[in-house]
Every structure is written in C-alpha cells, then in structure tokens.
Scaffold this active site. Structure first.
Site, PDB file in Angstrom:
ATOM      1  N   ASP A  23       0.824  -1.202   0.000  1.00  0.00           N
ATOM      2  CA  ASP A  23       0.000   0.000   0.000  1.00  0.00           C
ATOM      3  C   ASP A  23       0.862   1.257   0.000  1.00  0.00           C
ATOM      4  O   ASP A  23       0.589   2.224  -0.712  1.00  0.00           O
ATOM      5  CB  ASP A  23      -0.906  -0.027   1.229  1.00  0.00           C
ATOM      6  CG  ASP A  23      -1.884   1.126   1.258  1.00  0.00           C
ATOM      7  OD1 ASP A  23      -2.284   1.573   0.172  1.00  0.00           O
ATOM      8  OD2 ASP A  23      -2.240   1.574   2.357  1.00  0.00           O
ATOM      9  N   ASP A  72      -9.680  -1.222   4.128  1.00  0.00           N
ATOM     10  CA  ASP A  72      -9.194  -0.914   5.467  1.00  0.00           C
ATOM     11  C   ASP A  72     -10.031  -1.616   6.524  1.00  0.00           C
ATOM     12  O   ASP A  72      -9.506  -2.167   7.491  1.00  0.00           O
ATOM     13  CB  ASP A  72      -9.223   0.590   5.705  1.00  0.00           C
ATOM     14  CG  ASP A  72      -8.332   1.319   4.721  1.00  0.00           C
ATOM     15  OD1 ASP A  72      -7.151   0.973   4.645  1.00  0.00           O
ATOM     16  OD2 ASP A  72      -8.827   2.208   4.014  1.00  0.00           O
TER      17      ASP A  72
END
Length: 421
Positions: A198, A342
C-alpha cells in the site's frame, strides 16, 4: 436552533469526523471478533481447510518447523501481492478505457456472491449452532432478499445512507472473517506485506493506486469501488466577504482549481477466497476490496461548510467563483470516505488476535484506532495523498507481539503473586 460554532483548530475540526469513521470500523471489528469467537473452534496450530490464492504456494501444517512456516508464509504473501498488483493495473487499464459501467456491474455481481454465498454459509452455521427453527425455503427467501437489497443499496440505487453503511460493514465483516481462516503465519505475513505494498502503490511514481487516483482527478470522475461514506460534519459559516462561495480543497497536483475530489488511496486486497464447498468464491471476491480502499472525498451535496482539516486562504488567482487550496481535506459536505479494504484488514488483525486472547484484542484495537487518527493528522499536516494501512497495521502488529509475549506474562505473574498495578 443554536448554530454549531465553527472550530478554530485542527484537533477541534477532525475530532467529530474521526468519531464518525471510528464507529463503523469498530463495529466491523467487533462483529468479526464475535464470529471468530463463536465459529472458530480450531486452534491456531490446526491446518487450514481454506484453499485460496493466499495459500497456493505453501499450506501450513502443525508439524512444520518455525523456519519453514516463516518461509512459506512469506512466499504466500509475495504471491498474493503480485496478484493484487497485476489486478490493480488491469483495473487501471479498464478505467482508462472508460469501462466504468462494466466495473460497476462486475463489482455488484461480486457483492451478490459475497452476501449470498459467504453470508449464507455463515448463516447456516449460526442457525445450526443456535438451533434456530427455520425451514430451508424461508431461509433462502430471506437470504435472497437480503442479498438483492444489499447490492442495490451499494451500487444500483440511492437508498438511505444508514442502509448503505450497514451493508458495507456487513460485506467487510464477511470478507474479513474468511481471511481469518487462513493459516496464522500466512495471515500475519499477508498483513505486513499488504501494508508495505500500500505504501509503495500510493507514494512511488508509477504506483498503480497513484496512477488510478491521478486518472480519476484528471477526468473528474469517481473510481468504482466499495467505499464507506460517513455522514458529513457541517457547520454554519458566515462566508464573510465571499458572497456565499463554498470553500473547496483539492489534491496537491490536482488538474484544476475547484476540483472536488480528494483521496487517500489505500490497499487493494483481492480476496480470492474460496472454501472447499464453494470453489468459485475466490474469483468473485477480487473487486470487493479493490483499489482506492481509503479515500477522503469531496462532495457537493449541500451548501453548508464542513469542518476544515487545515485553515484555508482564498486563491485569489483565477476566477472569483472557484476557491481552493492545494492539499487534502473535506469539501462542501465534508463527506469522509473510507475504503472497505481498510475495514477488512483492520478486522482481520483483530480477528486473528481474538484467536489467542482478548487482552491482545484490546491492545490491537487501540493500536488500530490510534493509527487511523495519526493517518488523518498526517493528511492534514502534509496535504498529500497517504496510504491508510501502514500506520495502523504497524501499530497493531507491534502491540500484538508486545502484548502476547511481554504484557501477558507480566499480568499473569502479577495475578499469581496477588499484585495490583
């Protein structure tokens, strides 16, 4: 009715906004912990019955040595990241070719599979476990209606925001629970590698997420993805001297003044999960935790001013009607959007901690929430796109290790010796 005063500092401005994001994240993590506690009867050393893309290179067994488990978990995570990267570039290509409608249809179908098949399988297990008196026909009708309404709420139609929010939390919970069924070492390696991926995908030049966000900004379009939208925090503002012009913020490097999109790009995990009884689930889950998992998006649904993450000054250059400042922030309605990826990985971390002890659950939860708050503060400070996974995952894994191998030993010894601290 008394008007809510506009805050004057960063801490005052983002406090309520953080709470409105923490609430759904905490709910998702709490539901995953409950499912893990009720349904997971296997120990962490038991071999996993889940065959997925995350276990294609190595399948952990209790007889394997620690070194073999570490190497196998690392190999599994690398394979997973490679698949995620390739899929993300394919998504960028499709988005570049303006295949947005196709992407939305595919994601809607994948959501149907998650809610219908994965949710249905968990529902059957819960019904058997609690001996709920319900016949097969009624269960199928209820499940079908629940699934169809969920897909419509998320993709196909405008519904009450609470319904959409609820279904997004449920989808994140279902995918996160299936991730917790991966082998222990593979799960931890996957969390760390996805956080690093990420970081690279968002910040490095040519990163897939960076390319996707820049493309969306240049076209002034929304990226099709599963994103949780919190209710905006609105404040009445006198708009002194602006003649009713609403302040906007845009990304640094945005294409034009007055751009109404700001995003924190995050991980794009591809949950190619599949169970022995459901071999096609893996192919359906890919888009569910797709690109732009964490986003801070500007919307223009109301004329009220939102709480600013940073104080703004008018950009006097250019037109009078366009007012923007380079940096990350909220727009006219102040709608914060947090990607479902998330939710999933935060919940996976807490769910894996729940397989050991609830003390580790508390520690990991506090670490994740602290990381989420730090990420928002960094956004306000650096005014540029930042990934949302690395800080929370780093703190979560660190607190898990410290709690399991140090704090628990200390607490147990204090209890055995009747000491209080």
């Amino acid at each position: 009715m008394a008007k809510k005063p506009k805050p004057t500092s960063i801490i005052d401005s983002i406090g309520e906004e953080i709470v409105r994001i923490i609430t759904p994240v905490s709910t998702c993590m709490f539901l995953v912990v409950i499912l893990v506690t009720i349904l997971n009867t296997n120990s962490s050393d038991s071999p996993s019955s889940l065959n997925t893309i995350a276990t294609v290179a190595y399948n952990e067994t209790p007889s394997d040595s620690t070194w073999d488990k570490f190497k196998g978990a690392l190999l599994n995570s690398l394979v997973f990241v490679v698949v995620v990267t390739v899929t993300t570039f394919i998504l960028v290509l499709l988005f570049y070719l303006r295949c947005t409608k196709f992407l939305k249809i595919y994601m809607g179908f994948s959501s149907f599979v998650v809610l219908g098949f994965m949710g249905g399988e968990i529902g059957v297990v819960l019904i058997k476990g609690f001996s709920v008196p319900i016949d097969c026909f009624t269960f199928l009708v209820v499940l079908f209606n629940f699934t169809v309404v969920g897909v419509m709420a998320v993709f196909m139609s405008k519904m009450a925001i609470l319904i959409t929010q609820g279904y997004l939390v449920v989808i994140g919970m279902l995918v996160a629970y299936w991730f917790t069924m991966l082998p222990e070492w593979t799960t931890w390696a996957l969390l760390v590698t996805m956080a690093l991926y990420d970081l690279a995908a968002v910040l490095l030049p040519g990163g897939p997420l960076k390319l996707l966000v820049e493309l969306a900004i240049s076209r002034d379009e929304e990226i099709p993805a599963l994103v949780y939208e919190a209710r905006p925090v609105s404040y009445d503002d006198e708009l002194g001297g602006r003649g009713g012009v609403v302040e906007r913020r845009m990304w640094k490097g945005g294409s034009r003044v007055g751009s109404d999109i700001g995003e924190i790009s995050n991980s794009n995990p591809i949950s190619n999960l599949e169970s022995d009884s459901n071999s096609t689930l893996g192919e359906m889950l890919a888009p569910l935790v797709q690109v732009n998992e964490t986003r801070l998006v500007v919307s223009e649904e109301t004329s009220e001013l939102s709480v600013p993450l940073i104080d703004q000054r008018a950009n006097t250059r250019g037109q009078e009607d366009d007012f923007a400042v380079e940096g990350i922030g909220l727009g006219s309605s102040g709608a914060i959007k947090l990607g479902l990826g998330d939710f999933i990985f935060y919940s996976v971390l807490v769910g894996r901690a729940a397989m050991y002890d609830f003390m580790t659950v508390y520690a990991c939860y506090l670490a994740i929430i602290a990381g989420l708050g730090i990420t928002l503060l960094l956004l306000a400070l650096y005014q540029k796109a930042l990934p949302a996974l690395p800080v929370s995952i780093l703190l979560g894994v660190l607190f898990y290790v410290l709690t399991r191998f140090f704090l628990e030993v200390f607490v147990v010894q204090c209890s055995l010796n009747l000491l209080m601290f």
